[in-house]
Every structure is written in structure tokens, then in C-alpha cells.
Design a protein around this motif. Structure first.
Motif, PDB file in Angstrom:
ATOM      1  N   PHE A  69       0.862  -1.179   0.000  1.00  0.00           N
ATOM      2  CA  PHE A  69       0.000   0.000   0.000  1.00  0.00           C
ATOM      3  C   PHE A  69       0.900   1.230   0.000  1.00  0.00           C
ATOM      4  N   VAL A  70       0.668   2.139  -0.956  1.00  0.00           N
ATOM      5  CA  VAL A  70       1.522   3.317  -1.125  1.00  0.00           C
ATOM      6  C   VAL A  70       0.618   4.515  -1.369  1.00  0.00           C
ATOM      7  N   CYS A  71       0.668   5.510  -0.512  1.00  0.00           N
ATOM      8  CA  CYS A  71      -0.265   6.636  -0.612  1.00  0.00           C
ATOM      9  C   CYS A  71       0.470   7.967  -0.502  1.00  0.00           C
ATOM     10  N   PHE A  72       0.400   8.795  -1.536  1.00  0.00           N
ATOM     11  CA  PHE A  72       1.044  10.111  -1.566  1.00  0.00           C
ATOM     12  C   PHE A  72       2.557   9.984  -1.382  1.00  0.00           C
ATOM     13  N   VAL A  73       3.157   9.044  -2.064  1.00  0.00           N
ATOM     14  CA  VAL A  73       4.588   8.783  -1.924  1.00  0.00           C
ATOM     15  C   VAL A  73       5.303   8.868  -3.277  1.00  0.00           C
ATOM     16  N   LEU A  74       4.766   8.197  -4.297  1.00  0.00           N
ATOM     17  CA  LEU A  74       5.447   8.153  -5.604  1.00  0.00           C
ATOM     18  C   LEU A  74       5.683   9.551  -6.171  1.00  0.00           C
ATOM     19  N   GLU A  75       4.759  10.474  -5.880  1.00  0.00           N
ATOM     20  CA  GLU A  75       4.878  11.861  -6.373  1.00  0.00           C
ATOM     21  C   GLU A  75       6.202  12.519  -5.973  1.00  0.00           C
ATOM     22  N   HIS A  76       6.852  12.010  -4.911  1.00  0.00           N
ATOM     23  CA  HIS A  76       8.082  12.627  -4.427  1.00  0.00           C
ATOM     24  C   HIS A  76       9.350  11.974  -4.961  1.00  0.00           C
ATOM     25  N   LEU A  77       9.214  10.846  -5.655  1.00  0.00           N
ATOM     26  CA  LEU A  77      10.393  10.049  -5.992  1.00  0.00           C
ATOM     27  C   LEU A  77      10.923  10.371  -7.380  1.00  0.00           C
ATOM     28  N   PRO A  78      12.241  10.598  -7.502  1.00  0.00           N
ATOM     29  CA  PRO A  78      12.836  10.796  -8.825  1.00  0.00           C
ATOM     30  C   PRO A  78      12.678   9.554  -9.701  1.00  0.00           C
ATOM     31  N   GLU A  79      12.596   8.372  -9.085  1.00  0.00           N
ATOM     32  CA  GLU A  79      12.485   7.135  -9.872  1.00  0.00           C
ATOM     33  C   GLU A  79      11.339   6.272  -9.359  1.00  0.00           C
ATOM     34  N   PRO A  80      10.098   6.712  -9.610  1.00  0.00           N
ATOM     35  CA  PRO A  80       8.973   5.912  -9.122  1.00  0.00           C
ATOM     36  C   PRO A  80       8.963   4.507  -9.724  1.00  0.00           C
ATOM     37  N   ASP A  81       9.487   4.384 -10.951  1.00  0.00           N
ATOM     38  CA  ASP A  81       9.510   3.053 -11.577  1.00  0.00           C
ATOM     39  C   ASP A  81      10.418   2.089 -10.807  1.00  0.00           C
ATOM     40  N   ALA A  82      11.538   2.599 -10.273  1.00  0.00           N
ATOM     41  CA  ALA A  82      12.436   1.741  -9.487  1.00  0.00           C
ATOM     42  C   ALA A  82      11.749   1.300  -8.184  1.00  0.00           C
ATOM     43  N   ALA A  83      11.024   2.231  -7.555  1.00  0.00           N
ATOM     44  CA  ALA A  83      10.302   1.874  -6.331  1.00  0.00           C
ATOM     45  C   ALA A  83       9.237   0.824  -6.625  1.00  0.00           C
ATOM     46  N   LEU A  84       8.524   0.988  -7.730  1.00  0.00           N
ATOM     47  CA  LEU A  84       7.472   0.020  -8.075  1.00  0.00           C
ATOM     48  C   LEU A  84       8.073  -1.354  -8.383  1.00  0.00           C
ATOM     49  N   ALA A  85       9.241  -1.369  -9.019  1.00  0.00           N
ATOM     50  CA  ALA A  85       9.892  -2.659  -9.295  1.00  0.00           C
ATOM     51  C   ALA A  85      10.272  -3.345  -7.981  1.00  0.00           C
ATOM     52  N   GLU A  86      10.743  -2.563  -7.015  1.00  0.00           N
ATOM     53  CA  GLU A  86      11.072  -3.125  -5.704  1.00  0.00           C
ATOM     54  C   GLU A  86       9.820  -3.652  -5.015  1.00  0.00           C
ATOM     55  N   LEU A  87       8.734  -2.914  -5.107  1.00  0.00           N
ATOM     56  CA  LEU A  87       7.477  -3.366  -4.494  1.00  0.00           C
ATOM     57  C   LEU A  87       7.004  -4.664  -5.147  1.00  0.00           C
ATOM     58  N   ARG A  88       7.170  -4.751  -6.456  1.00  0.00           N
ATOM     59  CA  ARG A  88       6.772  -5.987  -7.133  1.00  0.00           C
ATOM     60  C   ARG A  88       7.628  -7.153  -6.638  1.00  0.00           C
ATOM     61  N   ARG A  89       8.916  -6.893  -6.437  1.00  0.00           N
ATOM     62  CA  ARG A  89       9.824  -7.948  -5.981  1.00  0.00           C
ATOM     63  C   ARG A  89       9.409  -8.510  -4.627  1.00  0.00           C
ATOM     64  N   VAL A  90       9.010  -7.622  -3.698  1.00  0.00           N
ATOM     65  CA  VAL A  90       8.730  -8.094  -2.340  1.00  0.00           C
ATOM     66  C   VAL A  90       7.293  -8.602  -2.189  1.00  0.00           C
ATOM     67  N   LEU A  91       6.484  -8.510  -3.260  1.00  0.00           N
ATOM     68  CA  LEU A  91       5.140  -9.099  -3.219  1.00  0.00           C
ATOM     69  C   LEU A  91       5.209 -10.546  -3.679  1.00  0.00           C
ATOM     70  N   ARG A  92       4.423 -11.387  -3.045  1.00  0.00           N
ATOM     71  CA  ARG A  92       4.317 -12.767  -3.542  1.00  0.00           C
ATOM     72  C   ARG A  92       3.590 -12.751  -4.897  1.00  0.00           C
ATOM     73  N   PRO A  93       3.846 -13.730  -5.751  1.00  0.00           N
ATOM     74  CA  PRO A  93       3.087 -13.814  -7.007  1.00  0.00           C
ATOM     75  C   PRO A  93       1.589 -13.840  -6.692  1.00  0.00           C
ATOM     76  N   GLY A  94       0.842 -12.989  -7.355  1.00  0.00           N
ATOM     77  CA  GLY A  94      -0.595 -12.882  -7.062  1.00  0.00           C
ATOM     78  C   GLY A  94      -0.907 -11.881  -5.967  1.00  0.00           C
ATOM     79  N   GLY A  95       0.138 -11.354  -5.331  1.00  0.00           N
ATOM     80  CA  GLY A  95      -0.073 -10.319  -4.306  1.00  0.00           C
ATOM     81  C   GLY A  95      -0.504  -9.013  -4.952  1.00  0.00           C
TER      82      GLY A  95
END
Lengths: 274, 274
Positions: free
Chosen positions: B111-137
Motif C-alpha cells: 500500500f503506497v499513498c502520496f509517496v510516488l509523487e516525491h520520488l525521482p524514480e517511481p519506476d524503481a520503487a514500483l519494481a522493488e514493491l513488485r519484488r517483495v510481493l508474492r506472485p498474485g499479491g
């Protein structure tokens, strides 16, 4: 959706198709909560070629509907379409929205969709609608707002093309950005219990029907429709306008998005003043 | 809602109050459909002072929550607040969103709320979030979009003041208009089943709590917060900026309206690639 006064909606066959595509795509978003009880009298003011009349009749069977428009050609087109759809024919009346040919309190409900944006005096039309509603009767208004367009990628040429439409509509006495001010308009016309509900459209690659039906065939087609007039008026040149249309279509690619917000308002006619 | 990098949300007490006012006013609009099953593991990434953690825990009792933020001070503030609210304390972790201290597949939901707007690399953060989610998460993201502001009366000085905030946030590497592009960001980061739902706020005289809680105490307060920095950066002068703030407040009068659209996206982490 706005045009200028010399280009009345629904006269051309292509425009007629566009309006019906738009109505199908947006019907659920705009009309899912527009139902009126069987037996009640409903006025659709500015009913045009009947694009909004179809969902109205389908969702509220048994109403006693009156469709009013200033254009006899539009009323004829609506009659043909409703017959083809097998729907019961409403009472068709040709008249101006600012001088309604009905006595005070004649209707239980009134419905106005994509009409106020074209009127030089929307407040006068709303006052007339209030007059012909019975005390406690309801008004439903749906309008767009061209200031609500959100493009990704954003693009200055696209915004400039949209601004041409806004400017032409203003010249014709209308307001393509009327959606945001429905609440003060209704309060100013004497309505009570005014509630405004924004209805946002967000089209991205995950919603291909919306991308095609709304972004390509409704919004971009509508902007494209003012090209010649915008060039004649000196608001743009053909190359700049075409670049704007290309940028609008760019938002329909896999990594693009397009947003637009409609506004739906409901209000109640107060008891008559003594 | 955006600020620049030197002014991290929640550090000042006034800012802390503002964020909590905002959370209360908007909670129903943004969070009514954010619930996670009891027993599931949930990561709130960029949890800050806990403004969004409260509704998260209230609406999803029994989840195993981890709150991650790069600021120890914010995590402390969140801990104090959750304790005061009598809520179960999550696991607090201080780390960067782009280098998550968790193994692959560690969480059922993020869950990410009012955070990506501040990041120079939101795509990198999203890739990390995908990594730490279980498949189907699942991932839930909520962001604003400052391009969505609809003012009545509209006003150039107000738009210029908002543009100062957008420019400062861009200089700091963020994007105050990120809401519209959540879908392509999530698809680009490898998520599937991406769905974006616009959440419009429309404040008029019929909704006094929203006018006060959102227009005055959230949005205008946030824009006012960048005044000094905007003047220092040469983006405006004090008089012009004040005129912009007055015009924003003008929309809170009886005949004014104010609109803003948040975007909520949900997406699913696909099965790991073989």
C-alpha cells in the motif's frame, strides 16, 4: 460537448453517429442513477436527436415523457430513432428552453443533458425549468467541463486545439467549462437541495472500449469537428491544429492515458413563494 | 500532496496536523475500498507520520502490517499516534523505498499513498514493491494530480501559485501530476491486472465540511506552505503569490466551487518469471 451556434448538434449524419457512440459508452457512468417513477411526468429539455432519450426511457419505463427541442429536424431524428428502438414515443414539442410552453408546475421531474453549455443565459433556462416543475419536483443536469482534460503525455498543441473549441463556444455565447459551476447556477436559479457529483472518465490501455469509444470517437472527433471554423476564425492554423489532434490520439497508445470529468447535478424546486 | 525534497512531509507540527485533517476528510473517498484480509501481511511503503496508517488499520483489523519510511522521526511520530489511537503497533522499518530490506515475495499486499509523487524514480520503487510481493499479491497506490484542479471562479494568479508547487516538486525530482500516469507506471514495472479509479473531490457551498477540511485546510494550506521557497527560487513574488492564495480562498465563498481528482490504482504481481 460543445460546438458553436452555427453547428447545432446532430444535424450531420456523422455527428449523429458520434453522439450515439458517446451515449452508449458513457451511459452507465452518467445515467445509472437517473430513474424516475412510472407514471411521473418528465420533461427532457433540449433533447436533440434523442441520444440521451434512449437511456432515459430504458431506465424509467412507464414515465410520461415530453421531449422539447428548438430544432424540428432534431425532433424528427429522435422520433425515427425511438421508433426503431421500439420505445414508446414521448410527446415532442418544438420550443425554446427559455420560454417553455407549459404552465407552472406542469412536471414532476426535468432532465437536461449537454444543453446548458450552449446557452448564453443558462440561468434564464434554469428559472424556466424551476417554474414548470411542481414544488418538490426534481431537476437533473449533466454537463461536461473542458478544463478537466488530463492528458498523458500532456501536450501544448493538444491543449491549444481544445482551447479553440472553448473559444468558439464562448463566442457563440456558450461555456464549455460550465460543469464546475452547476452548483452556484442551480442555487442562483432558486433550486434547493443542490447536490453535484463529478463523473470522471479515465481511459488507459486497460480499458480499450473507453479509449476507442470516448477518446477517439467522441472527444477527439468532437475537437476535430471545429477545425475549419477555428482556422477561419484565426484561432489556429491547419498544421498546428493537426498536431493537436495527433497529440490527442497519442494518449490512446499503450502507455498513454486520457481523463475527462462530467458533472451531474440534482436539485429540487422549492414550494412556490407566497 | 507535493512538496520539495527539503521539506519532507510531517516534520513540522503544523504540517503534521494538516496531513491528519486531510486524511480524515478524504478517508471515505480514498479508502472505503481498501481492505485486506485478517492474517495477511501488508507493507505500507512511505508511511510517514502514519496519517494513512490509521484508516488502514481501522478498516483491516488483524493484518500483519509493516510500516516503512526513510525518516526515523516520522516513524516515531507514527508510533506515538497509533499508540494514542489504541491501535496495534505495526513493525516499523527505516529504509529507502528503492532498496527494500525484505526478501522476494515477503508480502501479500503493499500500500503506497502520496509517496510516488516525491520520488525521482517511481519506476524503481514500483519494481522493488513488485519484488517483495508474492506472485498474485496486490499493490494499491493512491496519488494526486495537480493538473486536475478546477476553480470557480477560475483565476490566473491561483493557477500560477499552484504551478509554483508543481515546479518546486519537479526541481526536487518529483511529479505533482503523477496521478494521471499510474497505469503506464504500473504496467511498465511489470504489474498485471492494473485498474485505475479516479476519485474526484468537488467542494461547493452544499458541502461545508469539504470546503473547510479540503479546500481551506488541506489544499490552500499546502500551496501556502511553499510560498517562501517559491519566492526564493524566483518563481513568483510575495504579492503575486498572496493574490493566488486569495483567489484559491475565493472559491470557498457561497458561489464558488473547487475540484481536485485523486487517482487510486490496484495491480497484481505476476507469477515469477522462470
Amino acid at each position: 460537448m460543445g460546438q458553436d451556434q452555427t453547428y447545432i448538434h446532430g444535424y450531420a449524419a456523422a455527428e449523429d453517429r458520434r453522439l450515439h457512440d458517446q451515449a452508449a459508452t458513457l451511459e452507465e457512468l452518467l445515467h445509472h442513477d437517473s430513474t424516475f417513477p412510472a407514471g411521473s411526468s418528465v420533461l427532457e429539455a433540449g433533447s436533440g436527436v434523442g441520444a440521451q432519450t434512449l437511456p432515459l426511457l430504458r431506465r424509467s419505463p412507464g414515465i410520461r415523457l415530453t421531449c422539447l427541442d428548438r430544432s424540428a429536424a432534431s425532433l424528427d431524428a429522435a422520433r425515427t430513432r425511438l421508433r426503431a428502438a421500439g420505445l414508446p414515443l414521448p410527446d415532442f414539442r418544438q420550443a425554446d428552453l427559455c420560454a417553455l410552453p407549459f404552465p407552472d408546475g406542469a412536471f414532476d421531474h426535468a432532465f437536461v443533458c449537454f444543453v446548458l453549455e450552449h446557452l448564453p443565459e443558462p440561468d434564464a433556462a434554469l428559472a424556466e425549468l424551476r417554474r414548470v416543475l411542481r414544488p418538490g419536483g426534481s431537476l437533473t443536469v449533466i454537463e461536461g467541463d473542458h478544463g478537466s482534460v488530463l492528458l498523458h503525455p500532456d501536450d501544448e498543441a493538444a491543449q491549444a486545439a481544445i482551447a479553440c473549441q472553448v473559444a468558439l463556444q464562448r463566442t457563440a455565447g456558450g461555456d464549455a467549462r460550465i460543469g464546475r459551476r452547476l452548483a452556484p447556477l442551480l442555487v442562483g436559479a432558486g433550486f434547493v437541495a443542490v447536490r453535484v457529483s463529478p463523473r470522471p472518465v479515465h481511459a488507459d490501455a486497460g480499458r480499450p472500449a473507453l479509449v476507442d469509444g470516448f477518446v477517439r470517437r467522441t472527444f477527439t472527433a468532437m475537437v476535430a469537428g471545429v477545425r475549419d471554423e477555428a482556422v477561419r476564425a484565426g484561432l489556429t492554423d491547419a498544421a498546428a491544429f493537426e498536431a493537436g489532434l495527433r497529440a490527442l490520439l497519442r494518449t490512446t497508445e499503450a502507455d498513454g492515458t486520457f481523463g475527462y470529468t462530467f458533472f451531474k447535478a440534482t436539485a429540487v424546486a422549492p414550494p412556490a413563494q407566497r
